[in-house]
Design an enzyme around this catalytic site. Sequence first.
Site, mmCIF file in Angstrom:
data_model
loop_
_atom_site.group_PDB
_atom_site.id
_atom_site.type_symbol
_atom_site.label_atom_id
_atom_site.label_comp_id
_atom_site.label_asym_id
_atom_site.label_seq_id
_atom_site.Cartn_x
_atom_site.Cartn_y
_atom_site.Cartn_z
ATOM 1 N N GLU A 40 0.837 -1.199 0.000
ATOM 2 C CA GLU A 40 0.000 0.000 0.000
ATOM 3 C C GLU A 40 0.874 1.253 0.000
ATOM 4 O O GLU A 40 1.772 1.379 0.837
ATOM 5 C CB GLU A 40 -0.901 -0.010 1.240
ATOM 6 C CG GLU A 40 -1.566 1.309 1.551
ATOM 7 C CD GLU A 40 -2.102 1.387 2.979
ATOM 8 O OE1 GLU A 40 -2.297 2.505 3.472
ATOM 9 O OE2 GLU A 40 -2.319 0.326 3.598
ATOM 10 N N LYS A 129 -10.148 -2.930 8.181
ATOM 11 C CA LYS A 129 -8.920 -2.487 8.834
ATOM 12 C C LYS A 129 -9.280 -1.823 10.162
ATOM 13 O O LYS A 129 -9.908 -0.773 10.182
ATOM 14 C CB LYS A 129 -8.200 -1.493 7.913
ATOM 15 C CG LYS A 129 -7.044 -0.749 8.533
ATOM 16 C CD LYS A 129 -6.461 0.235 7.530
ATOM 17 C CE LYS A 129 -6.534 1.651 8.038
ATOM 18 N NZ LYS A 129 -5.867 2.606 7.137
#
Length: 205
Positions: A40, A129
């Site tokens: 990411e 998340k």
Amino acid sequence: MGVTEWLGRCPLVAILRGVRPDEVEAVAAALVASGIVIVEVPLNSPDPIASVRRLAARFGERALIGAGTVRRREEVAAVAEAGGRLLVTPHAAPELVREAKARGMVTMPGFLTPAEAFALIDAGTDALKLFPAEAGGPATLRALRAVLPPEVPLLPVGGVDAQSLPAWRAAGAAGYGCGSSLYRPGDAPETVAAKARALVAALAA
């Protein structure tokens, strides 16, 4: 390949906050060589779309590449058009999940409460998340795991390192977002590789 398959290959998500386009390929190469295949690039990094484009071109077949700290629809579009296939947000944004899923992306939006989690699940997210995970610790994740659908992976992000990883795993984490424990701005690829090996070893312990 779905999120479960990617996490099955390696449940670590490398968060390269602050990485520059001119160094991102070497850093990612060190990660992939160590077995980490989800990368990411947060959008508050220097020229992040350029970094996503470089990573997607070089590692798109071997790794799940995308962006984090995504907050707007136009950012989702920019990431997708650069070849990114992963959307990560710092907040609960069902509309961004729907936008990303319409573009065929894997989604890992941030949440902190059960209400946020269920809204994201209803929007079709692939994973969740827990952020900032250190605010509640493994006990919070364990409590959430008891009420959230078992097929939805939960990934703590924030304060996850080789020492805390076993406690998160025992609490029911399906993956782990790792930022400074894997990469700090300016880290050489060799440094990143050493950190990656330590985290991968902690997984096997």
